[in-house]
Design an enzyme around this catalytic site. Sequence first.
Site, PDB file in Angstrom:
ATOM      1  N   SER A 142       0.864  -1.180   0.000  1.00 52.62           N
ATOM      2  CA  SER A 142       0.000   0.000   0.000  1.00 52.62           C
ATOM      3  C   SER A 142       0.901   1.229   0.000  1.00 52.62           C
ATOM      4  CB  SER A 142      -0.880  -0.001   1.258  1.00 52.62           C
ATOM      5  OG  SER A 142      -1.485   1.252   1.473  1.00 52.62           O
ATOM      6  N   TYR A 155      -2.825   0.179  10.399  1.00 49.53           N
ATOM      7  CA  TYR A 155      -2.634  -0.310   9.035  1.00 49.53           C
ATOM      8  C   TYR A 155      -1.244  -0.008   8.505  1.00 49.53           C
ATOM      9  CZ  TYR A 155      -3.615  -0.889   4.014  1.00 49.53           C
ATOM     10  OH  TYR A 155      -3.596  -1.256   2.685  1.00 49.53           O
TER      11      TYR A 155
END
Length: 273
Positions: A142, A155
């Site tokens: 990501s 995250y």
Amino acid sequence: MNAVSSNRQVALVTGASTGLGFAIAQRFAAAGFDVVIVGRDRERTESAASQIAGDARTVAMVCDVIDRQQVDRLIDDVQQQFGRLDVLVNNVGLSDRGLIQALDADRLNDLFNANVFSALNCSQAALPLLAQSGGQIVNIGSLAAKVAPRYLGGYAAAKHALAAITQQLRLESRVLGVNVILISPGPIRRDDAGYRYKDRVGEDLPESANRPAGGARVKGLDPIYVADRILKACRKRSTDVLLPGYLRPIIAIGHLLPTLGDRILLWFTRSKD
């Protein structure tokens, strides 16, 4: 079941019953790979496999990739049915919203299970088979594997850990002839974008935190486009792909000049409300 003799390359994609994983499986099948679609729900996984058209052989396999014993059985089944594995795509992941000051160990453990240990389990189990083919491991990271914007809970910590494992494994696997790629995309377009985190966006977070990438000013990426870039990265045996690419120099500046990097991140996640 005895292995099927074939000259086709074989790609295994985890978390492939929907979304980006399904798009990746479709793209590899269209490129002539036999594809193993992996998911936890049998009905959804088999339905996804049945939707992939073409000459490719597509097989649905049910596995919880957080469970190492299940993963070992999965790779054994791939070897028995195909006799080879050329590409492993670790696509399983879990995102988050929240403040670090409110992050608890149980939630962080869930995030590491989904984003890190799932990829670690599959990579370790598949490495001997990939070494036979000179294959590749693709870890779906990501933008949060490169920077740590606000409001993303744990995250970014999990994706940073995945990035570290990816690089270390790549360096260690060179002697085996196995290439390891980190794909770091921005937010992927999806039907529930903008409200999927409503249960985690409380009074401590602005409403914008519920948006893709925690409200960052980055346009959502078409999953088909991302899948195509992943296939191209495999063909080129790339090592690190950032999407959208124009963010790479911005991220590099932020690493060189952390104070400026913080200002850039604050601007990118500034509320438009």
